[in-house]
Design an enzyme around this catalytic site. Structure first.
Site, PDB file in Angstrom:
ATOM      1  CG  ASP A 122     -10.131  32.407 -48.112  1.00  0.00           C
ATOM      2  OD1 ASP A 122     -10.810  33.416 -48.378  1.00  0.00           O
ATOM      3  OD2 ASP A 122      -8.879  32.411 -48.004  1.00  0.00           O
TER       4      ASP A 122
ATOM      5  CG  ASN B  92     -11.433  37.180 -49.697  1.00  0.00           C
ATOM      6  OD1 ASN B  92     -11.267  36.158 -49.007  1.00  0.00           O
ATOM      7  ND2 ASN B  92     -11.606  38.373 -49.155  1.00  0.00           N
TER       8      ASN B  92
ATOM      9  CG  ASP C  73      -9.046  36.724 -46.427  1.00  0.00           C
ATOM     10  OD1 ASP C  73      -9.453  35.540 -46.419  1.00  0.00           O
ATOM     11  OD2 ASP C  73      -9.722  37.666 -45.978  1.00  0.00           O
TER      12      ASP C  73
ATOM     13  CG  ASP D 223     -14.950  34.520 -47.892  1.00  0.00           C
ATOM     14  OD1 ASP D 223     -15.684  33.795 -48.577  1.00  0.00           O
ATOM     15  OD2 ASP D 223     -13.745  34.751 -48.172  1.00  0.00           O
TER      16      ASP D 223
ATOM     17  CG  ASP E 154     -24.377  31.693 -32.801  1.00  0.00           C
ATOM     18  OD1 ASP E 154     -24.816  31.908 -31.665  1.00  0.00           O
ATOM     19  OD2 ASP E 154     -23.652  30.723 -33.101  1.00  0.00           O
TER      20      ASP E 154
ATOM     21  CG  ASP F 161     -23.492  32.070 -27.165  1.00  0.00           C
ATOM     22  OD1 ASP F 161     -23.018  30.974 -27.499  1.00  0.00           O
ATOM     23  OD2 ASP F 161     -22.897  32.877 -26.414  1.00  0.00           O
TER      24      ASP F 161
ATOM     25  CD  GLU G  54     -24.104  27.146 -25.835  1.00  0.00           C
ATOM     26  OE1 GLU G  54     -23.053  26.542 -25.963  1.00  0.00           O
ATOM     27  OE2 GLU G  54     -24.146  28.384 -25.642  1.00  0.00           O
TER      28      GLU G  54
ATOM     29  CG  HIS H 281     -18.713  26.368 -32.405  1.00  0.00           C
ATOM     30  ND1 HIS H 281     -20.040  26.042 -32.266  1.00  0.00           N
ATOM     31  CD2 HIS H 281     -18.485  27.371 -31.529  1.00  0.00           C
ATOM     32  CE1 HIS H 281     -20.581  26.825 -31.341  1.00  0.00           C
ATOM     33  NE2 HIS H 281     -19.655  27.649 -30.890  1.00  0.00           N
ATOM     34  CG  ASP H 282     -18.402  25.585 -28.212  1.00  0.00           C
ATOM     35  OD1 ASP H 282     -17.534  26.344 -28.673  1.00  0.00           O
ATOM     36  OD2 ASP H 282     -19.528  25.965 -27.849  1.00  0.00           O
TER      37      ASP H 282
HETATM   38  C1  NOJ Z   1     -21.061  29.184 -26.337  1.00  0.00           C
HETATM   39  C2  NOJ Z   1     -20.420  29.160 -27.686  1.00  0.00           C
HETATM   40  O1  NOJ Z   1     -20.800  27.996 -28.367  1.00  0.00           O
HETATM   41  C3  NOJ Z   1     -18.930  29.241 -27.465  1.00  0.00           C
HETATM   42  O2  NOJ Z   1     -18.193  29.006 -28.629  1.00  0.00           O
HETATM   43  C4  NOJ Z   1     -18.629  30.588 -26.872  1.00  0.00           C
HETATM   44  O3  NOJ Z   1     -17.266  30.646 -26.517  1.00  0.00           O
HETATM   45  C5  NOJ Z   1     -19.465  30.849 -25.615  1.00  0.00           C
HETATM   46  N1  NOJ Z   1     -20.825  30.469 -25.752  1.00  0.00           N
HETATM   47  C6  NOJ Z   1     -19.440  32.310 -25.260  1.00  0.00           C
HETATM   48  O4  NOJ Z   1     -20.217  33.061 -26.146  1.00  0.00           O
END
Ligand code: NOJ
Length: 568
Positions: free
Chosen positions: A20, A22, A24, A28, A97, A204, A260, A336-337
């Site tokens: 981050d 700035n 907040d 970013d 993405d 995605d 993906e 991130h999932d």
């Molecule tokens: C896959 C992404 O990696 C995930 O984070 C997202 O929630 C779903 N696709 C829907 O876009």
């Protein structure tokens, strides 16, 4: 350079949680620029940014309301241009993405689409009549399709009295890919970004665009109201669409693409990634990530099974062998999932450093393009928060469905599962140093910082030559120096062993043997062949490793042995 992505290592940045600038509380683009030197020192070739576009953030940016502007807390288009410039100056490429299976319900197309049945944008989305009405005069969805984020995949729209399809949350309506104009607008938007200097795309859910247009019910099990089916990924036009995207966009640039692809088998991956198919460079497979979900459970990913190492090895073996010389694959433990790998299949206590190195080495010395998710390179771990401290829509929707409605898990059971598998484990702010908020921000971060930041942070790792960070740096360097890592074939050793993951790579006269212990036990193994001609390439214990046919493997130990001309 043709196929540059085969020798590249990608670093994934979750902008909201990276840095981050700035203060907040939200990461970013300028924060990313500040940290490019850190990434350059690590040695990565490409960064992939999770979505940075304008978005109401119902699903943290995977709900885009304008593809041509930046989510204001992340910065501006000028910041984005500067990020591209500064990355390129350091020899780092940037992947965006691409989220075009759905938009946000606040995208202008959807706002128009829902206004009336004859709006010009109506057909940009997928609208269907109710199947009928129940006793309370409530409309019944057109079929039993389930949303990945719980419940039906259909949402009723009072105004126009039809349902719209959303495979993810109801704030993420699916685009109608059957509509030529929708596809045209998507390709124009992609070309706009490519011309700005973007180097490629992480795509995605790239295999969900083409829907089974008869919209028939999927077969269901007893008691199953809504079904999430692999049929989502087997749409009749999916390969046509991806080839068209390639023709209209990718083929015009020297770019990198990774799609993906849930529900995809290794054989199908060839159809997506073989060069002659002219679609994608590689995909993200899910098979190895599903190994620890109990099959067929009503609670989906939240019913967690113990890791079965022989099964995991079999999955990797299948993908390595099937794609060899035919297609290409990505290699990942984290994103991130997914929860943090050192907490998931390593030991995030006493053996955190050793097991993180073991996991990295096993993955990075296979064939494919490795992806490092921010924080993986310093061994960041899962967190244990209370329900209200989580932000993720998946967690909250699943809680409502599984604990409150279905009652197939208790609160405590569900929370235990969240601590192990919840997506927010990966999304906590990056731990830069041991100052307040881990050096991520001086304001209160949007998601709580993992309390282990004083012990686990980048500053500390960079001061210690023996750290996980420098281990990753070495793995990245070796991939560039050694042809066998990119080109060699793969043979699994000890397939049935429940603790040891070992394999041999072969490339002409070269050999590379990798042995990792996925347990806290000390094990003896017997390796065949003339081992005295091998040198030690990597090892995660200081003690001398004597190479002989009978080797003792210590808890979470990993070593790589090499024979042949090292520098390609
Ligand atoms: C896959 C992404 O990696 C995930 O984070 C997202 O929630 C779903 N696709 C829907 O876009």
């Amino acid at each position: 350079m043709a196929d540059f992505w085969k020798k590249s290592v990608v670093y994934q940045i979750y902008p909201k949680s990276f840095k981050d600038s700035n203060n907040d509380g939200i990461g970013d683009l300028r924060g990313i620029i500040e940290k490019l030197d850190y990434l350059q020192e690590l040695g990565v070739d490409i960064i992939w940014l999770n979505p940075v576009y304008a978005s109401p953030q119902a699903d943290n940016g995977y709900d885009i309301s304008d593809y041509f502007s930046i989510y204001p807390p992340f910065g501006t288009l000028d910041d984005m241009k500067q990020l591209l410039q500064e990355s390129h100056r350091r020899g780092i490429k940037v992947m965006m993405d691409l989220v075009v299976n759905h938009t946000s319900d606040e995208h202008i197309w959807f706002k128009e689409s829902r206004k009336s049945r004859d709006n010009p944008y109506r057909d940009f989305y997928i609208w269907r009549d109710a199947r009928g009405y129940d006793d309370n005069r409530k409309p019944i969805p057109p079929n039993n399709w389930g949303s990945f984020f719980s419940g039906s995949a259909w949402e009723w729209d009072e105004n126009t009295e039809q349902f719209y399809l959303h495979l993810f949350s109801k704030n993420q309506p699916d685009l109608n890919w059957e509509n030529d104009l929708v596809r045209r607008k998507i390709y124009d938007m992609m070309n706009w970004w490519m011309q700005m200097g973007v180097d490629g795309w992480r795509i995605d859910t790239c295999n969900l665009y083409s829907k089974q247009t008869a919209f028939l019910d999927f077969p269901s099990r007893d008691g199953e109201k809504y079904v999430i089916s692999p049929m989502y990924a087997r749409g009749p036009r999916i390969h046509e669409f991806l080839r068209e995207m390639n023709r209209e966009v990718f083929s015009r640039y020297d770019c990198v693409t990774v799609g993906e692809a849930p529900f995809t088998t290794a054989e199908e991956a060839i159809i997506y990634t073989a060069p002659g198919e002219r679609k994608l460079n590689m995909i993200f497979t899910f098979e190895h990530m599903e190994i620890d979900s109990a099959p067929g459970s009503m609670n989906g990913k939240w019913d967690i099974a113990k890791l079965n190492l022989p099964r995991l090895k079999k999955v990797f073996e299948k993908w390595q062998k099937t794609l060899y010389k035919k297609g290409w694959n990505s290699l990942y433990w984290n994103n991130h999932d997914q929860p943090r790998i050192v907490s998931r299949w390593g030991d995030d206590g006493q053996y955190r450093v050793k097991s993180a190195k073991m996991l990295a080495c096993i993955l990075h010395l296979m064939q494919g393009t490795p992806f490092i998710y921010q924080g993986e390179e310093i061994g960041m771990t899962n967190c244990r928060y209370n329900l209200e401290d989580y932000n993720d829509i998946e967690i909250h929707n699943a809680y409502r469905e599984i604990v409150q409605e279905q009652k197939t898990m208790t609160h405590d059971e569900f929370m235990e599962a969240v601590h192990k598998k919840g997506r927010d484990n990966a999304r906590t702010p990056f731990q830069w140093d041991d100052s307040e908020n881990a050096g991520f921000s001086s304001a209160r971060p949007w998601l709580k910082v993992n309390p282990r930041y004083k012990e686990i942070n980048a500053e500390k790792d960079r001061k210690s030559p023996d750290s996980i960070y420098y281990w990753y740096q070495k793995l990245i360097r070796l991939r560039k120096e050694m042809e066998i890592i990119t080109e060699g074939d793969f043979n699994l050793l000890f397939p049935d062993d429940e603790d040891i993951f070992a394999y041999m790579r072969t490339f002409e006269d070269e050999r590379l043997i990798v042995v990792g212990n996925f347990s806290g036990k000390t094990r003896e193994i017997e390796l065949d062949g003339q081992l005295d001609v091998y040198e030690i390439l990597l090892k995660n214990y200081d003690e001398r490793l004597s190479i002989s046919n009978r080797i003792t493997v210590k808890p979470w130990e990993v070593f790589a042995l090499y024979r042949g001309a090292k520098i390609a």
